[in-house]
Write an enzyme that holds these catalytic residues in place. Structure first.
Site, PDB file in Angstrom:
ATOM      1  N   ILE A   1       0.848  -1.184   0.000  1.00 16.13           N
ATOM      2  CA  ILE A   1       0.000   0.000   0.000  1.00 16.13           C
ATOM      3  C   ILE A   1       0.890   1.242   0.000  1.00 16.13           C
ATOM      4  CG2 ILE A   1      -1.948  -1.120   1.143  1.00 16.13           C
ATOM      5  CD1 ILE A   1      -1.059   0.251   3.758  1.00 16.13           C
ATOM      6  N   LYS A   2       0.413   2.268  -0.672  1.00 21.64           N
ATOM      7  CA  LYS A   2       1.150   3.541  -0.756  1.00 21.64           C
ATOM      8  C   LYS A   2       0.452   4.554   0.145  1.00 21.64           C
ATOM      9  CE  LYS A   2       3.251   6.773  -4.014  1.00 21.64           C
ATOM     10  NZ  LYS A   2       3.183   7.887  -3.047  1.00 21.64           N
TER      11      LYS A   2
END
Length: 285
Positions: A21-22
């Site tokens: 995830i960013k």
């Protein structure tokens, strides 16, 4: 420490990849030195004093560990949960040391680590493949705990896309894909998809004054020059000292007048607005 970056893509690559995830915060390299902790921004600036709560927590790491990750701040939302706030992280990053302490007391930071670059026993880990670095990262953080935590990661693209859809609106920007056998090196070696993608642009001018710029004139990837929307006070105060005004006046592609600048100031703008004459500046690079 020159950091690895990601290039934007329209769909996730498949094959031997990991998907993370960013999160929307401030890129920070964390050094656990022999007698303390040092935090470095993406551009190499020492930001330890601004993230002292993370520096104190990082004293639990073994000396010699170097981490790459994101400094983020969670704020309560209207539904009783919490979301990552880039605005809160930006306020901390642009504040004075005294103000940063006040902000940390109200909204403590979290360090989301997505890579380990060095370890006292293994040495420089950057030439090692992602899979080895990921395992070392999990091992080294196992006994540390919050507010320093590993980023969510999976090798299942289906699970990654579920995260992408379910976590939109929580401060998760999208996903970063990393080849499992890849070493860590500077440059755009990873791939990313984002809910609202951004592009980096060169600042060619401004309106207002150099000390207090009101808007920026930026050169877009297609060659057009456009004015941004009005800058926030925090962005203006950070960008203003970097501007080097040049004599005369210039005009955007649409004919708007601005004061030209020299140098190579780079800002990130929301890509979705670049079809129109006005763009939204997100941050200074």
């Amino acid at each position: 420490m020159d950091v690895a970056l990601a290039r934007p893509v329209t769909q996730l690559p498949t094959g031997p990849w990991a998907y993370e995830i960013k999160v929307d915060g401030h890129r920070t390299v964390l050094w656990r030195t022999g007698d303390g902790v040092r935090l470095q921004s993406r551009t190499g600036r020492d930001v330890t004093a601004l993230w002292m709560d993370l520096a104190v927590a990082a004293m639990r790491l073994p000396p010699g560990v170097v981490l790459d990750g994101e400094a983020v701040i969670y704020l309560a939302d209207s539904e009783g949960g919490a979301r990552i706030s880039f605005e809160a992280a930006q306020s901390r990053a642009l504040s004075s040391t005294h103000r940063a302490r006040e902000l940390a007391a109200r909204h403590p930071a979290t360090y989301v680590a997505f890579d380990v670059l060095a370890h006292p026993e293994a040495g420089d880990l950057r030439p090692r493949p992602y899979t080895e670095r990921r395992q070392v990262l999990l091992d080294v953080l196992a006994g540390v705990g919050p507010p320093i935590e590993p980023v969510w990661s999976t090798t299942d693209p289906g699970e990654a896309l579920l995260w992408y859809e379910a976590l939109e609106g929580t401060g998760v920007e999208g996903l970063v894909a990393k080849p499992l056998r890849s070493a860590y090196k500077a440059g755009r070696i990873w791939s990313k998809i984002r809910h609202a993608d951004t592009v980096e642009t060169i600042v060619v001018g401004f309106t207002g004054t150099a000390r207090h710029p009101r808007t920026l004139a930026v050169r877009l990837p297609d060659g057009r020059v456009a004015l941004s929307q009005r800058l926030t006070t925090a962005l203006a105060s950070r960008i203003g000292p970097r501007l080097a005004p040049q004599p005369g006046r210039a005009s955007t592609t649409a004919g708007d007048s601005y004061t030209p600048v020299g140098g190579d100031v780079v800002v990130e703008v929301v890509a979705g607005t670049t079809r129109h004459p006005v763009v939204t500046v997100v941050r200074l690079r």
